[in-house]
Scaffold this active site. Structure first.
Site, PDB file in Angstrom:
ATOM      1  N   CYS C  85      -5.361   3.467  -1.246  1.00  0.00           N
ATOM      2  CA  CYS C  85      -5.452   2.887  -2.658  1.00  0.00           C
ATOM      3  C   CYS C  85      -5.196   4.164  -3.751  1.00  0.00           C
ATOM      4  CB  CYS C  85      -6.546   1.925  -3.056  1.00  0.00           C
ATOM      5  SG  CYS C  85      -7.096   0.871  -1.592  1.00  0.00           S
ATOM      6  N   HIS C 334      -3.314  -5.618  -8.173  1.00  0.00           N
ATOM      7  CA  HIS C 334      -3.767  -4.333  -7.191  1.00  0.00           C
ATOM      8  C   HIS C 334      -2.630  -4.163  -6.105  1.00  0.00           C
ATOM      9  CE1 HIS C 334      -5.331  -0.901  -5.424  1.00  0.00           C
ATOM     10  NE2 HIS C 334      -6.313  -1.536  -4.637  1.00  0.00           N
TER      11      HIS C 334
END
Lengths: 131, 349, 387
Positions: C85, C334
């Protein structure tokens, strides 16, 4: 996801019996085993170390939205277990209807971890059982 | 002379009551409870099978015997529900108890008597000095077809026995063992079939009663003993009724069989049943007590054993939890739907 | 080492972008960044593309060469960056190093993730690749599960409550209503969060960031060139990066992200600033507890004090410190590879004074904090106005 049979086979000792390793230079203990000692940061003699499987719950959660491979097992408890020898290990905590808390004493049991469909392999491993 | 140096048992925490099953099939629960002498049975969790039960029982047996698992030279696992048709449960057991790799190992199948067949094999290896210790396990997660009478009894559990002959280690000598075997089609499961089939009432007289009676009588004859010479007796227990009846026919009292009669509270653990009964009996037996065990496996055969407890039993006590205490703790009662899910009986694809 | 500045930014709308694939998302972001910087393809010396799992999500690997191809670049070097991430934040740092070192002048750094072409179960499994496969994912431990265990311990050690965590989500959803690029533009209340479905106790669905499609891009240039291209170049004052064990269980603590603490301390040291100097911050709120830990790891609050402060509104838009004006991973979305780059896009808009409805009144110094896995990678950047 089907896994190659070798991939889990090579970890059988660790998965069945919590076999990790211990640096012969600084005596740091590791589970799962590490290729080199993290503390020494260089090649030292790493000896096999079998952990007894006793410990306590350091933290935990109940997984209610599982990965596909655990769909039929949900909900289930997982936790970070502090082994009595020191290392921390993640794993399933068996649900026997009693409340799990931080500090709950557990020991390693032997269970099915994952079954590859009707014709694939059955993967066995430790799970933690509240004492 | 080969004897028992340690034992361990395991069964799942899940239970289902006769009432819960009877409700689904519109049956009279009271009649079933009385007819089969059973209240509830164990059900494996989704993550348990004959191998996990065998391992848990084997680990307890090693603790109970107080030996190094590396000294075990042979491991035999008897089951009619081995997780694989091809790939030995015994190999998983030797790895999981850390017995090392120089171990004779094989899976056995003789319906409900595969566990006691393993004990006989281990005795032979010990007596012939081929191994120091041999381990025999009976472990099953037996299946009953939904709606079949077997559904009330087919349960899950197992027991592991370590056989050896070292003085001071042997907690019970096995004085004698005999077997009686015929080709009798009382109960069977074909390769690939999910559930066993059986001959209904044919499973009684010509199968269970005939084989147990013949084996037990032979044992008494060869040892020159009478039922009264035994403090305890255990007979295979597919339900709670058969062992009571057969013991009466053979001249044993209810008091002799009460400690080893577990089926009424855990169901029929198949390969584990006679050995679990023996384990529960050894939990209470004292030095000098004699125990008779006769197993039964469909197909069909019986193994009968005359056992005498030694002084060493006291030293081993307390190393593991007693069978009855294990049965009593952490029971989780489940409903029929959960039972089907746990037994993978719900069709998902 | 040369000073480096951001001279152009581009962002796609985040969310379920059914009409757009990987190529379309990347092209949209990279092109708008180049337009914003007022440069053409001939000016670009190098590309970086951050993506975590394009192969798992779309089957497409080799995405750096792909974006160079799609934009019609003639043979420029292009490199994919993967750090779970934190892929986007790491790509920015790789671009920064490239420009600062003098190897290249104009570098376009982007991040992308196309997550909705697979089922959500497959997406979760792909995201699980950020943890240890054998000792976390194979154990049935999901990403919400890892953060849930951090949250449980945080609650145990510091008395943090589920309501305080919910307040993080409420704040970020509130800010997202003011961001046209956000996936969710709907106000949420504490009870909305508290009543949402439990995912991994104590984390509920609305404590978790969603699966999103999106891309973001930045144009970097040496500061001396930047001044010629742009009236408002945003200078990168610090770019730091630290790692920690892949497995959560092996960390020194479960109640913070040590890698973020180390990267944060180094960033303040390099920039010769303290947390008090920051006006606006985009921190990695993949889960509500993650924002609480970030505020403590970065030194904005003492250990155990951030949750109360956030719940009291101390980090709301135009309060003491405006945190996550974009709506964050929670509200804005996201798309994992894009997130670290998007954070820098938001800070650039804030420092330029272009954040419209969500503009922070005084925005001179901004910070981004991008975390990979359950804390195995942390990348921190500090940005400042140049005029």
């Amino acid at each position: 996801m089907e896994r190659s049979s070798a991939r889990l086979w090579r970890k059988i000792r660790a998965r069945y019996n919590l076999v990790g390793n211990e640096c012969q230079s600084c005596k740091s203990e590791y589970f799962p085993p590490r290729p080199i000692c993290k503390k020494c940061g260089k090649k030292t003699e790493m000896a096999v170390k079998k952990f007894a499987g006793n410990g306590e719950v350091y933290s935990f959660t109940k997984i209610r939205v599982p990965p596909d491979t655990f769909r039929e097992e949900a909900p289930y408890y997982v936790g970070v277990i502090k082994l009595e020898e020191g290392p921390m290990v993640e794993g399933h905590i068996l649900d026997d209807g009693r409340e799990i808390k931080i500090g709950t004493k557990v020991r390693a049991a032997f269970r099915r971890m994952y079954v590859e469909g009707d014709e694939g392999l059955i993967h066995y491993q430790f799970k933690f059982e509240p004492i | 002379m080969a004897g028992i140096v340690g034992y361990g048992v395991h069964f799942p925490i899940y239970r289902i009551r006769v009432e819960e099953i009877a409700k689904v099939w519109n049956e009279d629960a009271e009649a079933i409870k009385n007819g089969l002498n059973i209240k509830e049975k164990t059900v494996p969790g989704r993550d348990e099978d004959a191998a996990t039960i065998a391992v848990e029982a084997a680990r307890r047996a090693v603790r109970h015997a107080g030996i190094n698992a590396k000294e075990i030279g042979a491991v035999y696992v008897g089951s009619e529900s081995h997780p694989y048709a091809v790939k030995p449960t015994a190999a998983t057991v030797i790895e999981a108890i850390d017995a090392g790799n120089n171990v004779m190992a094989a899976d056995l199948e003789f319906a409900c008597k595969a566990g006691t067949a393993g004990v006989q094999m281990a005795m032979g290896l010990v007596d012939s000095n081929m191994v120091k210790y041999g381990m025999a396990i009976g472990s099953d997660t037996s299946q009953g077809r939904p709606g079949d009478a077997l559904e009330y009894t087919a349960s899950a559990g197992g027991a592991a026995f370590i056989i050896g002959k070292e003085k001071g280690k042997v907690i019970a000598d096995i004085l004698k063992t005999v077997s009686y075997t015929t080709d009798t089609p009382d109960f069977w499961r074909r390769e690939g079939a999910s559930f066993p089939s059986h001959g209904g009432r044919f499973t009684g007289e010509p199968a269970y009663f005939k084989h147990i009676t013949n084996a037990t009588k032979l044992l008494l004859e060869e040892t020159g003993m009478k039922p009264a010479d035994f403090t305890y007796a255990i007979f295979h227990q597919p339900n709670g009724k058969f062992p009571v009846n057969v013991s009466k026919q053979l001249g044993f009292t209810e008091k002799q069989i009460e400690h080893g009669l577990l089926t009424p509270i855990i169901g029929n653990t198949y390969s584990g049943a006679s050995l679990l009964g023996l384990a529960a009996t050894l939990d209470v037996a004292k030095a000098g007590d004699r125990i008779l065990v006769t197993s039964f496996g469909s197909g069909a055969g019986s193994d009968s054993f005359a056992i005498e407890v030694t002084d060493s039993i006291e030293a081993a006590r307390g190393r593991t939890t007693k069978v009855k205490d294990l049965i009593g703790r952490n029971k989780v009662y489940i409903d029929y739907a959960t039972y089907l899910k746990n037994r993978d009986t719900i069709k998902m694809k | 080492m040369r000073d480096v500045a951001i001279v152009g930014v581009g962002l796609t709308k985040f969310g379920e972008r059914w009409e757009a694939g990987l190529k379309e998302l990347m092209s949209e972001a990279w092109l708008s960044a180049m337009e914003d910087a007022n440069i053409s393809r001939d000016d670009v010396d190098m590309l970086f593309a951050g993506t975590m799992a394009s192969g798992r999500f779309t089957g497409q690997e080799h995405v750096a060469a792909l974006i160079a191809d799609q934009l019609g670049f003639s043979n420029v070097p292009a490199v994919r960056v993967e750090n779970a991430c934190a892929s986007g934040g790491t790509a920015l740092r790789q671009g920064y190093i490239t420009v600062a070192s003098g190897i290249h002048d104009i570098v376009v750094v982007g991040g992308v993730e196309k997550m909705t072409d697979v089922t959500s179960a497959e997406a979760s499994t792909a995201l699980g690749g950020a943890g240890d496969q054998e000792w976390e994912l194979f154990q049935g431990i999901t990403f919400p599960g890892l953060y849930a265990m951090m949250a449980k311990r945080h609650m145990h050690d510091f008395g943090t409550t589920e309501e305080q965590m919910a307040a993080v989500s409420v704040k970020n959803h509130e800010n997202a209503t003011k961001n046209p690029y956000a996936q969710f533009r709907k106000k949420m209340t504490i009870s909305d969060i508290m009543e949402s479905k439990m995912v991994a106790d104590p984390l509920k669905l609305l404590d978790c960031s969603p699966l999103s499609d999106g891309a973001a891009a930045l144009v970097l240039a040496p500061l001396e060139i930047a001044r010629k291209l742009n009236d408002t170049p945003i200078k990168i004052l610090a770019s730091t990066h630290a790692t920690d064990t892949l497995r959560l269980a092996e960390r020194e603590t479960l109640t913070g992200v040590k890698a973020a603490r180390i990267a944060g301390e180094a960033a303040f040291r390099h920039a010769k600033l303290t947390p008090k100097d920051i006006n606006v911050a985009e921190v990695h709120d993949c889960f509500t507890i993650a924002e609480i830990m970030a505020m403590e790891d970065l030194g904005f609050y003492k250990k155990g004090e951030a949750a109360k402060a956030i719940a009291a509104g101390e980090t709301a838009l135009n309060s003491k410190l405006s945190v996550i004006t974009s709506g964050g991973l929670k509200g804005c979305g996201h798309p994992v590879g894009a997130t670290g780059v998007k954070q820098a896009v938001e800070i650039t808009w804030q420092l330029r004074g272009e954040a419209k409805d969500r503009q922070v009144t005084k925005a001179d110094i901004g910070l981004t904090h991008n975390v990979g896995g359950s804390g195995s990678t942390a990348v921190v950047h500090i940005f400042g106005r140049t005029n």
